[in-house]
Every structure is written in C-alpha cells, then in structure tokens.
Design a protein around this motif. Structure first.
Motif, PDB file in Angstrom:
ATOM      1  N   GLY A   1      -5.535  -0.455  -2.040  1.00  0.00           N
ATOM      2  CA  GLY A   1      -4.248   0.058  -2.120  1.00  0.00           C
ATOM      3  C   GLY A   1      -3.433   1.556  -3.004  1.00  0.00           C
ATOM      4  O   GLY A   1      -2.149   1.109  -2.686  1.00  0.00           O
ATOM      5  N   MET A   2      -3.509   1.747  -3.678  1.00  0.00           N
ATOM      6  CA  MET A   2      -3.177   3.050  -4.718  1.00  0.00           C
ATOM      7  C   MET A   2      -2.563   4.043  -3.845  1.00  0.00           C
ATOM      8  O   MET A   2      -2.665   4.504  -2.751  1.00  0.00           O
ATOM      9  CB  MET A   2      -3.883   2.902  -5.705  1.00  0.00           C
ATOM     10  CG  MET A   2      -4.564   2.124  -6.367  1.00  0.00           C
ATOM     11  SD  MET A   2      -3.397   0.773  -6.383  1.00  0.00           S
ATOM     12  CE  MET A   2      -2.131   0.924  -7.486  1.00  0.00           C
ATOM     13  N   TYR A   3      -1.279   4.584  -3.996  1.00  0.00           N
ATOM     14  CA  TYR A   3      -1.053   6.561  -4.094  1.00  0.00           C
ATOM     15  C   TYR A   3      -1.789   7.246  -4.418  1.00  0.00           C
ATOM     16  O   TYR A   3      -1.017   7.749  -5.651  1.00  0.00           O
ATOM     17  CB  TYR A   3       1.017   6.096  -4.465  1.00  0.00           C
ATOM     18  CG  TYR A   3       1.979   4.752  -3.776  1.00  0.00           C
ATOM     19  CD1 TYR A   3       1.650   4.362  -2.168  1.00  0.00           C
ATOM     20  CD2 TYR A   3       2.234   4.745  -5.280  1.00  0.00           C
ATOM     21  CE1 TYR A   3       2.713   3.635  -1.369  1.00  0.00           C
ATOM     22  CE2 TYR A   3       3.022   2.966  -3.547  1.00  0.00           C
ATOM     23  CZ  TYR A   3       3.068   2.733  -2.810  1.00  0.00           C
ATOM     24  OH  TYR A   3       3.991   2.105  -1.526  1.00  0.00           O
TER      25      TYR A   3
ATOM     26  N   THR B   1      -4.951  -7.276  -2.976  1.00  0.00           N
ATOM     27  CA  THR B   1      -5.222  -7.422  -1.856  1.00  0.00           C
ATOM     28  C   THR B   1      -6.828  -7.043  -1.960  1.00  0.00           C
ATOM     29  O   THR B   1      -7.113  -6.416  -3.074  1.00  0.00           O
ATOM     30  CB  THR B   1      -4.245  -6.243  -1.105  1.00  0.00           C
ATOM     31  OG1 THR B   1      -3.951  -4.788  -1.814  1.00  0.00           O
ATOM     32  CG2 THR B   1      -3.481  -6.935  -1.133  1.00  0.00           C
TER      33      THR B   1
END
Lengths: 262, 311
Positions: free
Chosen positions: B90-92, B86
């Motif tokens: 958007g990683m944790y 994406t």
C-alpha cells in the motif's frame, strides 16, 4: 495541524502527478473563462432588431434600462455563464477527492494511513482541504481573469457593471465554497461504494445536473439570476452540506472503511 | 507487550447474512521483546486480530492492552506506539520512496524526519533508489519500503503480516535478518505468517489460531508436547521381532520400525540411549547411527489443525 498540512501536501503531490486530475483542475476553469470572453467578443455588434432569441422578460428589462442591442445581448448571454462558473467548484473537488479516496482504496494505501495516530477528523479535513483549496482557487482565479478580460470586450460600462454586482459576488464568495464542500462529501459517499476512481469521478459529476438545469432555466428566462436566487441557492447548498457532512463523517470511520467499504 | 482477555469480534452480517464470529475469546500474554508467531489458515481471523490490536477496529467483547494502552480507550496512543506491515504494501506509487517515508514520518510525529528516513532506507538497501517512484519498485522492494514505513517511528511493538511473502530468497533473508535485529533491540514483534519454517526460526513463542487459540507455547515445547522426544536408531539389518525386544524396556513409550530405522519415543533420551544401544549390540545388531528425530513446526501445525478439523 502539522498532520493536516502533511496530508494536504501528500494529496497534492499525488493528485498533480495524475494527468486526469491536473487536466480537470487546469482546463475546466480555463474553458469556463474563455467561452464567456469569446461570447462577449462575438456580441459586440448586435443590432436591436436581432434580439428575437432573448426571452421577453429579459428583453423588457433591457428596454427599461434603455440597453442597445449589443448591450442587451452581452448582458443576457454572459450572465448565464455565472452558473457555469459554479460548475468549477463542483467538478474540481469531486475529481481530486475521487482519485484521492478511491485511488487509496484500490492501491490499499488507506489501511497504513488509518494505522497512524492521525485522527479521523484530521484525515477527513486533510483530504477535504486538499480538494477544496484548489477548487476555490481555480474558481476565483478564473473569475478574476474573466473580469480583467471582459473589460476589453464589453461594449459599455453598463454591461461590465453586470459582472461587478452582488449577484456575482454572492455566487463566487458564498455559493462556490459551499459547492466545494458539497462536492467533497458526495465524493466520500460515492467512494464508499465504488472501487474505480474513474467510475467515482463520473458518478460524482452527476452533482452538476441540478446546476445545469438551473442554467437552462436561466437561458429560457424561467429562473431569474439575481441576489435572491443566489442566496436561495446558498441556503439549499448549506442545508445539503450539513446533511452530507454528517453522513460523510459517519462513513469515513476506520472500522467502516476496513470492513464495509466495497 | 500485548495482553488480551477474551478478545472477540463478531461482524454483523446485515439483513441477508448471519453474523460472522471472526475471533472468539482470545487470551494472549506476549512479553516485551518476544517474537510471537501467529499462525492459522486463511480466514482464521488473524488480520481481524491484528486490526483490533492496532486499534483499527473495535472488539465486540473482551479487552486488550498493547504497550500498556487499552484498546478502545487509548486508541491514538496505541497507534502511535505500534508499527504495522499490512498484507499489501500500500505505497503511494506516484511518489518517490523518500517522499513516501517522509509523509509517514511526519504523520507519526517523528522528530528527526530526514535522519530516520535515511537510516531505514540505507538499512533496507533502498537508499540508491530513494528518488524513484514507489510504483517502479519490484514487489520485494515495495515490501522492504513498507517495512521501513512500519519501523520509522521506532515503535515498541511491531505487527508484521506476511513480511516475506512473494520475496526472492535473498530479499527474504534480508527481511528475516532485519526482524532478528529488531528482536535484539527489545521490540515486541507479532508475526503473522504462513511460512512455518520462518516462524520456527524467528519466533520465541507460537500461537496456532483458528477463530480461537488452539495452542500457544514455544516452538520446541509445542513439538515435544505433541510428538514427545523421539530417537532414530539406524541399524544394518532388522527383523520384526525387534519391536517386541525394545518394548520390554519401561522407558520406551512408543516404537516403530521403518525399513532399517528403529524409531523410539523416549522421555529422557540422554539416559535411555546408551541402554538401548548396549542392548541392541548385545543382541548382535549393528548400530550405524543414533539421532534425535526433529519434527518441524509444519508437522505440529498440521497435526493441531487436523485435530481441530476432527472436532
């Protein structure tokens, strides 16, 4: 099932590294457990002449049961904490779910998650269980510790029997789990409109207001704390849960999240 | 493979705003193993198209198939068979790189979770930092981790949205080399990028898009179709009469003089160049260099978008 377990594992790994969430899960039950025990300890030596603050309806009940001053005070005050115990299953899930959903929204990690073959039901269930399990666990652990501690501070078995009655069991075993579901759904609904986890958490805490009103109603003797009240509370919560689950599932759709959530 | 027929998406604007048509009648046919460059300005509808093809949002009209599964009918199979990078990694951030990938490997149902996680962490140069929280990574490292996440389950088709955006040249090269390796493995790659040089280097086919497909072809055919084949003859000295002199030849389609450079549009330079050189020498002109004019994909892109703006 494997995916739901993975999601719960992920949610807990993330949530319990967050001091705010950890603080709520640990300290809130601790406070609601310690305060009633402290109250019990304080009310061990109350003469009957000092019962003026107790509502007349409660006082009449004490006279019927032939309670001493300390018994009446302990029984009356600590019974009010039943409602405070019910704040735990409301506050804990709303905190975890707010950080879990809004947190993912703000770090943009929801889209990669939605792109996996995990179904919407699995995602909702994973996130909901990750919030509900610690909340129910914390409530029950706090209640059990309270029961054990109360044994040392009650002035008589008759007072202790007040905490071992059906009213408390219905509250802890029926109303508390229903409250957690209510709380998670409110968190999901708030998450669809809010971009800051702290704002979501604070808004979510508003769910505690009706319970606080009940608490004051009980202190004033307007709302009786008995099995009927608890069952009525359970029915109302269940009805709210049903409506909010439908709304929550409707809001937690891939397309809605990606195109409509703010 | 990816195929679309009249794929369209209109967003309902609600009560206060008009509906927005993000994608209009998109027809695509991308074969297995192709690297397809999806180019277009910001707001062209590229992300919406990718989301539809990844079964994240539904089309309002038309049909699409990804890896032989139909969008809207077999969404779960599509999501299992594609990988997506994406726009934002958007990683944790609180979890380690290894834990991030382990979670996704399990969600994708990867059998050898630890093996796959190690394979891609090593391949993208992140193995030594596997225990560090993703939040402590640089932008480039996060991007590499997100690429590893997209490929963990060995998808047949990979959607990459700006894979090298914000990366330093070394990291960008690593990512480009990685994409080339994926192509040799026979995967279909759908690449959204604003880096036209990168698209030119990596893509076997290009689609230029703004709400609808403006043009689709191989980069070289697209350049030829727009600019023709042009040859530059660098001369020691020139004069204005030179243009009339070369226009006498039938095979010269265009002629221009820029300083001491004579630029000719020719259909078949291999045949025509010797004739032009011979004529120039016979006319007493000194030819210093002869070279084919190489147009960049950027020239093609800007020309097509400019034509689109004029419509």
């Amino acid at each position: 099932m494997e995916r739901i377990k993975t999601l719960i594992d992920k949610e807990w790994a993330e949530a319990f590294k967050n001091k705010m969430v950890l603080g709520t899960v640990v300290f809130m039950p601790l406070i609601f457990m310690v305060i009633p025990l402290f109250q019990l300890a304080l009310m061990r030596n109350i003469p009957a002449s000092e019962l003026n603050d107790i509502p007349s309806t409660i006082l009449a009940g004490c006279q019927v049961q032939n309670f001493t001053g300390s018994e009446c005070m302990q029984g009356f005050l600590v019974n009010q904490f039943l409602l405070l115990f019910l704040l735990i299953p409301l506050a804990v899930p709303v905190t975890i779910a707010s950080y879990s959903i809004v947190g993912e929204k703000s770090t943009r990690s929801l889209e990669p998650l939605l792109a996996t073959p995990t179904s919407t039901a699995e995602i909702i269930l994973g996130k909901a269980l990750a919030s509900v399990i610690p909340a129910i666990g914390a409530t029950l652990v706090a209640f059990v510790i309270f029961l054990v501690g109360a044994r040392f501070f009650v002035v008589s078995d008759r007072v202790y029997a007040l905490f071992m009655n059906p009213t408390w069991y219905v509250a802890m075993l029926v109303v508390a789990p229903l409250m957690t579901v209510l709380s998670v759904n409110i968190a999901i609904i708030i998450s669809s409109r809010v971009s800051d986890p702290r704002a979501a958490e604070q808004l979510g805490m508003l769910v505690m207001l009706p319970l606080m009103l009940m608490f004051f109603g009980a202190i004033l003797g307007v709302i009786p704390l008995n099995v009927t009240t608890m069952l009525l509370l359970a029915v109302v919560t269940l009805a709210l849960d049903a409506g909010l689950v439908v709304l929550g599932v409707k809001l937690f759709q891939r397309e809605t999240i990606l195109t409509r959530w703010k | 493979m990816i195929r679309t027929e009249g794929l369209s998406k209109t967003f309902d604007g609600g009560k206060k705003q008009p509906a927005i048509q993000a994608v209009k009648g998109l027809d695509l046919d991308i074969q297995q193993g192709e690297v397809f460059g999806f180019l277009g300005p910001n707001g062209a509808g590229k992300t919406t198209t990718v989301r539809m093809l990844c079964a994240l949002i539904g089309p309002t009209a038309g049909r699409a198939w990804v890896n032989s599964y139909e969008v809207g009918q077999q969404n779960q199979q599509i999501r299992a068979s594609v990988g997506i990078l994406t726009e934002q990694p958007g990683m944790y951030d609180r979890l380690s790189a290894e834990k991030n990938l382990t979670i996704y490997a399990k969600l994708y149902g990867v059998k050898d979770v630890l093996g796959q996680v190690e394979k891609y962490l090593r391949m993208l140069g992140l193995w030594e930092r596997r225990k560090d929280p993703a939040g402590s990574f640089s932008k480039g490292m996060k991007q590499k981790l997100a690429i590893a996440r997209a490929i963990l389950h060995e998808p047949a088709t990979l959607f990459l949205d700006e894979p090298t955006a914000g990366l330093d040249p070394e990291a960008a090269k690593l990512v480009r080399d990685f994409i080339e390796d994926l192509e040799t493995e026979g995967r279909t790659i759908f690449l959204c990028t604003h880096n036209l040089d990168e698209a030119d280097r990596l893509c076997s086919k290009i689609g230029i898009f703004r709400q609808h497909l403006i043009k689709v072809d191989t980069p070289s055919r697209m350049k030829t179709a727009i600019f023709g084949r042009q040859v530059e003859f660098r001369l020691k000295q020139t004069d204005a009469s030179l243009l009339d002199f070369v226009k006498r030849f039938d095979f010269v389609k265009q002629a221009a003089l820029e300083d001491n450079r004579l630029i000719l549009g020719l259909d078949d330079p291999e045949e025509s160049n010797p004739l032009v050189v011979k004529a120039l020498v016979q006319a007493g002109l000194a030819v210093q260099f002869v070279s084919e004019v190489r147009h960049s994909l950027e020239d093609v892109y800007l020309s097509l978008i400019s034509d689109e703006n004029d419509r």
